[in-house]
Write a protein that holds these residues in place. Structure first.
Motif, PDB file in Angstrom:
ATOM      1  N   PRO A 218       0.810  -1.227   0.000  1.00 53.27           N
ATOM      2  CA  PRO A 218       0.000   0.000   0.000  1.00 53.27           C
ATOM      3  C   PRO A 218       0.845   1.280   0.000  1.00 53.27           C
ATOM      4  CG  PRO A 218      -0.806  -1.556   1.646  1.00 53.27           C
ATOM      5  CD  PRO A 218       0.426  -2.159   1.057  1.00 53.27           C
ATOM      6  N   GLU A 219       1.980   1.273   0.721  1.00 55.22           N
ATOM      7  CA  GLU A 219       2.778   2.506   0.800  1.00 55.22           C
ATOM      8  C   GLU A 219       3.381   2.889  -0.565  1.00 55.22           C
ATOM      9  OE1 GLU A 219       3.164  -0.227   2.640  1.00 55.22           O
ATOM     10  OE2 GLU A 219       5.276  -0.699   3.082  1.00 55.22           O
ATOM     11  N   LYS A 297      13.771   3.222   3.579  1.00 57.22           N
ATOM     12  CA  LYS A 297      13.822   3.323   5.046  1.00 57.22           C
ATOM     13  C   LYS A 297      15.201   3.755   5.516  1.00 57.22           C
ATOM     14  CE  LYS A 297      10.433  -0.184   6.245  1.00 57.22           C
ATOM     15  NZ  LYS A 297      10.322  -1.595   5.976  1.00 57.22           N
ATOM     16  N   GLU A 298      16.239   3.290   4.828  1.00 62.10           N
ATOM     17  CA  GLU A 298      17.592   3.618   5.281  1.00 62.10           C
ATOM     18  C   GLU A 298      18.536   3.884   4.121  1.00 62.10           C
ATOM     19  OE1 GLU A 298      18.346  -1.048   6.373  1.00 62.10           O
ATOM     20  OE2 GLU A 298      19.840   0.394   7.060  1.00 62.10           O
ATOM     21  N   ARG A 299      19.650   4.534   4.474  1.00 64.25           N
ATOM     22  CA  ARG A 299      20.638   4.902   3.468  1.00 64.25           C
ATOM     23  C   ARG A 299      21.305   3.637   2.916  1.00 64.25           C
ATOM     24  NH1 ARG A 299      26.404   7.162   4.826  1.00 64.25           N
ATOM     25  NH2 ARG A 299      26.999   8.158   2.856  1.00 64.25           N
ATOM     26  N   ILE A 300      21.345   3.548   1.595  1.00 61.69           N
ATOM     27  CA  ILE A 300      21.952   2.374   0.949  1.00 61.69           C
ATOM     28  C   ILE A 300      23.411   2.193   1.382  1.00 61.69           C
ATOM     29  CG2 ILE A 300      22.789   1.506  -1.300  1.00 61.69           C
ATOM     30  CD1 ILE A 300      19.825   1.072  -1.207  1.00 61.69           C
ATOM     31  N   LEU A 301      24.177   3.293   1.396  1.00 63.10           N
ATOM     32  CA  LEU A 301      25.620   3.173   1.637  1.00 63.10           C
ATOM     33  C   LEU A 301      25.961   2.680   3.039  1.00 63.10           C
ATOM     34  CD1 LEU A 301      27.074   6.288  -0.246  1.00 63.10           C
ATOM     35  CD2 LEU A 301      26.880   3.926  -1.041  1.00 63.10           C
ATOM     36  N   ASP A 302      24.990   2.752   3.975  1.00 58.83           N
ATOM     37  CA  ASP A 302      25.252   2.280   5.342  1.00 58.83           C
ATOM     38  C   ASP A 302      25.058   0.772   5.487  1.00 58.83           C
ATOM     39  OD1 ASP A 302      25.884   4.757   6.302  1.00 58.83           O
ATOM     40  OD2 ASP A 302      23.834   5.223   6.969  1.00 58.83           O
ATOM     41  N   ILE A 303      24.455   0.142   4.495  1.00 60.61           N
ATOM     42  CA  ILE A 303      24.148  -1.291   4.620  1.00 60.61           C
ATOM     43  C   ILE A 303      25.396  -2.124   4.379  1.00 60.61           C
ATOM     44  CG2 ILE A 303      22.835  -3.201   3.554  1.00 60.61           C
ATOM     45  CD1 ILE A 303      20.668  -1.130   2.916  1.00 60.61           C
ATOM     46  N   ARG A 304      25.538  -3.169   5.155  1.00 62.10           N
ATOM     47  CA  ARG A 304      26.627  -4.118   4.917  1.00 62.10           C
ATOM     48  C   ARG A 304      25.980  -5.399   4.401  1.00 62.10           C
ATOM     49  NH1 ARG A 304      31.724  -5.869   8.243  1.00 62.10           N
ATOM     50  NH2 ARG A 304      32.655  -6.910   6.468  1.00 62.10           N
ATOM     51  N   ASP A 321      13.309  14.567  -3.657  1.00 63.20           N
ATOM     52  CA  ASP A 321      12.383  13.509  -4.103  1.00 63.20           C
ATOM     53  C   ASP A 321      12.572  12.226  -3.295  1.00 63.20           C
ATOM     54  OD1 ASP A 321      11.033  14.987  -6.113  1.00 63.20           O
ATOM     55  OD2 ASP A 321      12.769  14.768  -7.414  1.00 63.20           O
ATOM     56  N   VAL A 322      13.816  11.906  -2.941  1.00 62.17           N
ATOM     57  CA  VAL A 322      14.050  10.703  -2.127  1.00 62.17           C
ATOM     58  C   VAL A 322      13.500  10.921  -0.716  1.00 62.17           C
ATOM     59  CG1 VAL A 322      15.796   9.147  -1.157  1.00 62.17           C
ATOM     60  CG2 VAL A 322      16.040   9.966  -3.501  1.00 62.17           C
ATOM     61  N   LEU A 323      13.704  12.121  -0.179  1.00 63.05           N
ATOM     62  CA  LEU A 323      13.184  12.406   1.174  1.00 63.05           C
ATOM     63  C   LEU A 323      11.649  12.360   1.175  1.00 63.05           C
ATOM     64  CD1 LEU A 323      15.620  15.247   2.330  1.00 63.05           C
ATOM     65  CD2 LEU A 323      15.595  12.851   3.073  1.00 63.05           C
ATOM     66  N   THR A 324      11.032  12.885   0.114  1.00 65.17           N
ATOM     67  CA  THR A 324       9.571  12.820  -0.006  1.00 65.17           C
ATOM     68  C   THR A 324       9.122  11.360  -0.043  1.00 65.17           C
ATOM     69  OG1 THR A 324       9.521  14.877  -1.231  1.00 65.17           O
ATOM     70  CG2 THR A 324       7.612  13.441  -1.503  1.00 65.17           C
ATOM     71  N   ALA A 325       9.820  10.547  -0.821  1.00 67.86           N
ATOM     72  CA  ALA A 325       9.454   9.122  -0.927  1.00 67.86           C
ATOM     73  C   ALA A 325       9.542   8.448   0.441  1.00 67.86           C
ATOM     74  CB  ALA A 325      10.375   8.419  -1.924  1.00 67.86           C
ATOM     75  N   GLU A 326      10.639   8.695   1.159  1.00 65.65           N
ATOM     76  CA  GLU A 326      10.794   8.075   2.490  1.00 65.65           C
ATOM     77  C   GLU A 326       9.638   8.479   3.406  1.00 65.65           C
ATOM     78  OE1 GLU A 326      14.703   9.275   3.775  1.00 65.65           O
ATOM     79  OE2 GLU A 326      15.643   7.467   2.976  1.00 65.65           O
TER      80      GLU A 326
END
Ligand code: AHM
Ligand code: MG
Length: 333
Positions: A218-219, A297-304, A321-326
């Motif tokens: 839905p989101e 939900k979270e920054r891609i570059l922080d993911i391991r 636009d990314v902040l709006t999407a989040e």
């Protein structure tokens, strides 16, 4: 007019870097040679060369392997593998990491690649591309542990892509600006054409495969509804642009602004795109250009990542636009 070649540009950049040994310059030169070879093959696909169509095999992702996919993978594996610059290569086309235990050079780096992204578009003359990413590895080691291979995107030393489109372009960053070079087909050289690319803070286009709507959560449906509503203040409705070739969709988004999305859905919560080969390198590029790369939900570059072929939902493009999407995803989940 004096023009700067990619080779000259990389050399000058390396001179500015502290403690540079020339190793990175060498690796970049090998990538650009492979890029020229693949570009030539892409341009010739269909005329005389027996490289158009399927090989009859299925890759590790369960997708049919195109001959050009295999050609691009083999070309890069051979050139980068023999360079003496890398201790391991991970490729979207290979099940496991390929290690290089001997050979010349200090084998300082780990190389990740999607050798030919958007391969379903090969046969229909739509832009396709090579995506690459470089990490520092354990120098001189004969056995590269998973730990070194599976690093968070923020550890990237460099990332880039080569787009085989109406012209061939090489776009890369080391975290100090994003620079684009266009191949002069007569000279066979890449020349600086897009110095210090900055993505607009906000765009007017969204990009996603709306054919998947029935499977969306839905989101995600709420987010697309938002972009289609009329609101002059936020310049909505946005236009839809979707090629289905990530490098081409990303390249347009980088230059014009807007938002590219490949969300998770009911059957594939992690979406389709791979962390190491697609999401991480493009997020490094977009962030250096002033944009953002997020899972929603979270920054891609922080993911391991926990495995080489890990997939991840991707929302990438203009910062606003990314902040709006989040925000809309959060409010509707
Ligand atoms: P590939 O790496 O097997 O070529 O697949 C990735 C491609 C991307 O280029 C593109 O963004 C996406 O798949 C398109 O997927 P879909 O056809 O589901 O819209
Ligand atoms: Mg791909």
């Amino acid at each position: 007019m004096e023009r700067t070649t990619l080779v000259q540009f990389i050399r000058v950049q390396e001179k500015k870097a502290d403690g540079a040994t020339g190793e990175f310059t060498r690796l970049m030169n090998e990538i650009l040679v492979a890029g020229k070879i693949i570009s030539l093959a892409v341009n010739k696909a269909g005329i005389g060369e027996d490289i158009l169509g399927l090989t009859g095999e299925v890759n590790v992702q369960g997708e049919e392997v195109q001959k050009l996919d295999e050609y691009a993978n083999n070309t890069l594996l051979k050139i980068i593998g023999q360079s003496g610059c890398v201790s391991a290569i991970i490729s979207e086309e290979c099940d496991e990491a390929i290690q290089f235990k001997s050979g010349p050079g200090p084998r300082k780096y780990i190389f990740a690649m999607d050798p030919l992204d958007g391969s379903s578009n090969i046969d229909v003359n739509v832009s396709i591309g090579t995506i690459f990413s470089i990490y520092r590895g354990p120098e001189g080691s004969d056995d590269v542990e998973d730990d070194a291979i599976l690093q968070a995107g923020m550890n990237q030393v460099a990332a880039g892509y080569i787009i085989y489109g109406s012209s061939t372009m090489f776009v890369y960053t080391t975290g100090q600006g994003v620079h684009g070079f266009t191949l002069d087909p007569e000279l066979g050289e890449f020349f600086l054409s897009h110095p210090d690319i900055k993505i607009p803070d906000k765009g007017k286009q969204y990009s996603t495969n709306e054919g998947n709507q029935v499977k969306w959560l839905p989101e995600q449906k709420a987010l697309i509804k938002y972009f289609k509503e009329t609101d002059p203040e936020t310049e909505r409705p946005y236009s839809l642009r979707y090629i289905g070739s990530l490098v081409a969709d990303f390249h347009r988004t980088l230059l014009k602004g807007g938002l590219f999305m490949y969300p998770g859905d009911q059957s594939n919560p992690e979406g389709k795109l791979r962390y190491a080969f697609e999401a991480a390198p493009l997020s490094f590029i977009v962030e250096t250009a002033g944009g953002l790369g997020s899972t929603g939900k979270e920054r891609i570059l922080d993911i391991r990542p926990t495995h080489i072929h890990q997939r991840v939902p991707l929302f990438i493009g203009s910062r606003e636009d990314v902040l709006t999407a989040e925000k809309i995803l959060r409010e509707n989940s």
